[in-house]
Design an enzyme around this catalytic site. Structure first.
Site, mmCIF file in Angstrom:
data_model
loop_
_atom_site.group_PDB
_atom_site.id
_atom_site.type_symbol
_atom_site.label_atom_id
_atom_site.label_comp_id
_atom_site.label_asym_id
_atom_site.label_seq_id
_atom_site.Cartn_x
_atom_site.Cartn_y
_atom_site.Cartn_z
ATOM 1 N N THR A 180 -71.178 -53.597 21.584
ATOM 2 C CA THR A 180 -70.832 -52.416 21.045
ATOM 3 C C THR A 180 -70.388 -51.431 19.928
ATOM 4 O O THR A 180 -69.276 -52.247 19.368
ATOM 5 C CB THR A 180 -69.714 -51.096 22.650
ATOM 6 O OG1 THR A 180 -69.968 -50.066 21.320
ATOM 7 C CG2 THR A 180 -68.649 -51.573 22.413
ATOM 8 N N GLU A 324 -69.928 -50.132 27.538
ATOM 9 C CA GLU A 324 -68.921 -50.592 28.318
ATOM 10 C C GLU A 324 -69.045 -50.131 29.777
ATOM 11 O O GLU A 324 -67.776 -50.302 30.663
ATOM 12 C CB GLU A 324 -67.347 -49.454 28.154
ATOM 13 C CG GLU A 324 -66.737 -50.017 26.650
ATOM 14 C CD GLU A 324 -68.002 -49.222 26.031
ATOM 15 O OE1 GLU A 324 -68.977 -49.340 25.589
ATOM 16 O OE2 GLU A 324 -67.054 -49.386 24.158
ATOM 17 N N LYS A 434 -58.888 -30.070 17.238
ATOM 18 C CA LYS A 434 -56.388 -29.674 17.960
ATOM 19 C C LYS A 434 -56.022 -28.543 17.561
ATOM 20 O O LYS A 434 -55.670 -28.799 16.227
ATOM 21 C CB LYS A 434 -56.346 -30.931 18.464
ATOM 22 C CG LYS A 434 -57.005 -32.207 19.209
ATOM 23 C CD LYS A 434 -56.730 -33.016 19.508
ATOM 24 C CE LYS A 434 -56.993 -34.012 20.500
ATOM 25 N NZ LYS A 434 -56.672 -35.464 20.301
ATOM 26 N N TRP A 439 -57.846 -27.134 22.648
ATOM 27 C CA TRP A 439 -59.018 -27.987 21.918
ATOM 28 C C TRP A 439 -60.094 -27.288 21.670
ATOM 29 O O TRP A 439 -60.853 -26.097 21.974
ATOM 30 C CB TRP A 439 -59.904 -29.237 22.841
ATOM 31 C CG TRP A 439 -58.847 -29.986 22.718
ATOM 32 C CD1 TRP A 439 -57.481 -30.529 22.426
ATOM 33 C CD2 TRP A 439 -58.544 -31.378 23.675
ATOM 34 N NE1 TRP A 439 -56.591 -31.308 22.740
ATOM 35 C CE2 TRP A 439 -57.796 -31.851 23.677
ATOM 36 C CE3 TRP A 439 -60.263 -32.217 24.399
ATOM 37 C CZ2 TRP A 439 -57.115 -33.263 24.166
ATOM 38 C CZ3 TRP A 439 -59.373 -33.223 25.374
ATOM 39 C CH2 TRP A 439 -58.557 -33.707 25.059
#
Lengths: 550, 550
Positions: A180, A324, A434, A439
């Protein structure tokens, strides 16, 4: 109790035994090839014998540098069935990455497409490629290239017997590998055990996955070097479906012809593939009548694409996953409750990343590790776990520490989950802003800003702030004639109507272009490097919009 | 790499998270019960807390002695999710078997249905039941019975919290257990790991299995004490389907009402259940319009049943399996090639045991261990292996030696496989007649003889023979007025037309009845005991039909 093992070999056995005459078709460098599962499995055994003769043993890595075709497919079963590990390499990576990957994986053999051989030769480095004992050109001739020793695939296998006793492979044995390439740092190797690939295959067969049946004609346009073409060749084999491989760099016309000529029922690829096909269809006659569904992944499925294919009675199935995760984690099938919902509601759900596939679990947590509520509004980082989710990277302890929590994978995706359980990506963890303990989705702001017709491109990044930790700043690209001051006012007004006051960017900076990554995505890392935080902060002293206003 | 584990908990998590409001309905001793997955999973956690309080630990066995209902279903997840092992006991077994089973499994708790409590009390034996620390009546009152200590289910769980942190269970942990009662010897315990049950669940979700979706309403009529009701409650949960449990000893009227009232789409049971429903429908109005398919297993699906349900547009899906296989191994779905075949051909295929489910492998071997050809004629013993096939019995080394070959399970079934890969049972290995190095199917001969309208029952057994090892002898039951000598001639003539000469029984013996097993099957063991081999041989000296004539 050491029970029976979950291995890919059971799938090729089933296809060969129950569906010996079902076809496998490929567009190749040498024209269209066509054979049956019976011939296919014979050739996987010839391949295993050839690898045996070369000295390839249990757990050795065998690399491929290939497009989607029948011979690449032969390595998909031939290599893992003998207990070795198939490592598919992305030929579109920069040379330095390819060198790193081959050296890191220590591949012993490399199978290379003729049209990619020059690319590999340019990446070739004797030190990095030291482990490679044999290069095999996927074809029947050998080009003049500095890859040593070099042979061609047909010569490699032709003298080998079609019998081979597959050994008893363990479900814990490594069967596959894919790197990846993150936006930062070196590529990370993800290894797939037999059990991971077996589990993913079963999940893809379920109606909650892709529901592949023996009547299907399956065409993965997503490259086979890309996480096993989303596992479709394995699932199609397990089902006994006909398979169609579109070969090297297929153009929209190639895809259209293959669908028509081979009666493809389910195809899979990234959004640009389908945008290309839709464009092609505006100019050309194209019969999609056999096509039931197209699977879109790799990036969000645009609503317009879903709607346009609906008009052709082709169902767009949006799937989400990661290298993954072998890779599929969720599929945006409509749940039972939504079957009779208004089309607009259905469209909204179908455009999300979808419903978790049976066998996996997920949670969405905020900065304090608390699970956020499933209301379609609250967001947090997505964590997943399950039998086809890896729990570590190949020899990357520092990445393992950052990206895993016990058996949970930190996806790095910031998502919401709605009341119906649909996951929706709103940002990457690296990009989310943040501010004041809350957020802010940079992607949402970017999309809102880019919706303004005077804006060509926009990126929103967080810059450090003494009181609020971070504040959003917008980087906007417009054409020269646009009045920037009045546009800024328009954008502020527009955003105020849609978002809480404290979401509003503290500044709007007009720049010439947004830097991009190798795959064409906005590179916020480069953006931050080019425009230092301090500079941005000075220019945009936060005054009016503060999280305290919430 | 210790990867993520395959556990049942992921399925109950998914149902609770994505389908909290989907219903679970049960016909119980206390009337019809109805609640949601959300309430269900709360109760599984209350149950786990109650078992915790009792001192039940990881890998302890928890027994059930129950019909199909919501509370039995709560044990299906509550027990394995906490790492304990669910042991479902067949209440229809003789007392001595129940004693043997409880002692052999060393169950620590027993959950008992009110209507089965007297049966359990009659089987109760302090020595055999020494391990049992608590009896729990599935209900809210406690009957006066000599089962100590005794409580009721609602009192057992009501004070417990609905929170419970499921522990990290390993896929190798034992999750389930069921005894298989062979025709000879003591019952043999089959244990199911989490991985076996997880794998079987995924396989049942696939279209090659049962293809269960969230829009389905699933009703297992096959008892939940019988190999997890063929795994349907687990698959239905993983899919988020509505579930309907038919409760204690359901009559055809109960089944018909549940289908109508709850909109059942897929139901499963042995052939007698469906024969009963068909009979009921002759006399009563019955709306089966929601029913898509019924799964028939446990015994062959009679063609007439398939045809009759076809008329109601209900598809009969014939499945085959064994307790040792969790249990499903093959499903007689029509393959792609047969979709347009004549109805008669389809009917023939649908009546067979079917196509192997993805993930499993099988082979059919003759006496010398050679694989027989797939021509629908040659037969041999069926061996299977795969992730949900056990590789040993609980503490039965002698049975393990006889019934397993490496990771292959010897099914004891004699089968043919046709060109399309459909498996068909022709006999049990104990009953097949081995004559002159070839095998004769006793079941085929029996069925042929019983097709004669003067014959009530017939069994064919092999008797030892000096030259041919074994020869078939028919045991025939007819009514008193039938002339036996002329019937024998008629039968011989009929069989000669259908079978090779050497298949013809060497003798036809007329007896009063065929002895039966507890489950109503012909007991050839008893038949052989009652009619000694020598006696039969003397009466039936083989003269005309010898294998040499082939």
């Amino acid at each position: 109790m050491e029970g029976c093992q979950q291995t890919l070999e059971s799938f090729s056995w089933r296809a060969e035994s129950i569906y010996p005459d079902r076809e496998i078709v490929a567009r190749t460098h040498e024209g269209k090839q066509r054979y049956t599962y019976s011939e296919f499995t014979d050739r996987t055994r010839q391949l295993a014998n050839a690898l045996d003769s070369l000295g390839i043993e249990h757990s050795d890595r065998v690399g491929t540098f290939c497009w989607n075709h029948d011979r690449h497919f032969e390595t998909y079963f031939g290599v893992p069935n003998m207990g070795a590990q198939l490592h598919t390499i992305n030929p579109l990576l920069p040379d330095s990455h390819i060198q790193y990957i081959v050296e890191d994986a220590a591949d012993k053999v490399l199978f290379v497409d003729p049209s990619l051989a020059e690319k590999l030769a340019s990446a070739y480095d004797p030190d990095a490629f030291e482990s490679v004992e044999q290069f095999v050109i996927i074809g029947s001739t050998v080009p003049d290239l500095p890859l040593e020793p070099l042979t061609d695939y047909e010569s490699f296998i032709e003298a080998e017997p079609t019998e081979y006793d597959w050994p008893n492979v363990s479900q814990d044995d490594m069967a596959g590998m894919c790197y990846t390439s993150g936006t930062t740092g070196k590529p990370k190797g993800v290894e797939y055990t037999q059990q991971m690939m077996w589990s993913h295959t079963m999940a893809m067969l379920t109606p909650q996955g892709l529901g592949i049946q023996d009547s299907d004609v399956v065409m993965p346009i997503v490259p086979m070097f890309h996480v096993n073409a989303w596992g479709m060749p394995f699932a199609a084999t397990a089902a006994g479906a006909k398979q169609v491989f579109p070969g090297p760099a297929p153009e929209p016309a190639d895809i259209a012809h293959l669908i028509e000529e081979e009666g493809v029922t389910i195809a899979a690829g990234v959004p640009t593939v389908w945008l290309g096909l839709l464009e092609y269809m505006e100019e050309n006659e194209c019969d999609l009548s056999t096509l039931d569904s197209i699977v879109i992944g790799g990036a969000a499925a645009p609503k317009a694409v879903i709607e346009q294919f609906d008009e052709f009675d082709v169902s767009v199935v949006h799937a989400w996953g990661m290298t993954e995760m072998s890779p599929v984690g969720s599929v945006a099938n409509l749940t039972h409750d939504l079957q009779d919902a208004p089309y607009e509601t259905q469209l909204e759900k179908r455009g999300k990343q979808g419903i978790i596939v049976p066998g996996l679990e997920f949670k969405v947590i905020d900065d304090d590790g608390r699970e956020v509520s499933w209301d379609g509004e609250a967001f947090g980082e997505l964590l997943v776990r399950g039998p086809w989710v890896t729990t570590e990277y190949h020899e990357r302890p520092e990445a393992n520490k950052a990206d895993f929590e016990g058996d949970w994978l930190r996806t790095g995706d910031i998502v919401t989950v709605d009341e119906d359980g649909y996951i929706e990506l709103v940002d990457r963890a690296d990009d989310v802003i943040k501010s004041g303990g809350e957020w802010i989705s940079s992607q949402e702001l970017e999309n809102a800003i880019m919706a303004h017709d005077k804006v060509s491109e926009a990126a929103v990044i967080g810059v450090p702030h003494e009181r609020w930790q971070e504040r959003p700043v917008a980087m906007v690209v417009v054409s020269e004639e646009v009045d920037r001051e009045s546009l800024t006012e328009e954008l502020k007004k527009m955003l105020r109507g849609e978002y809480p006051k404290w979401w509003l960017p503290d500044g709007f900076n007009y720049i010439d272009e947004i830097p991009k990554t190798a795959t064409g995505k906005f590179s916020k890392m480069d953006l931050r490097e080019q425009y230092g935080d301090e500079e941005l902060l000075e220019e945009n002293a936060p005054t009016e919009a503060a999280p305290g206003d919430r």
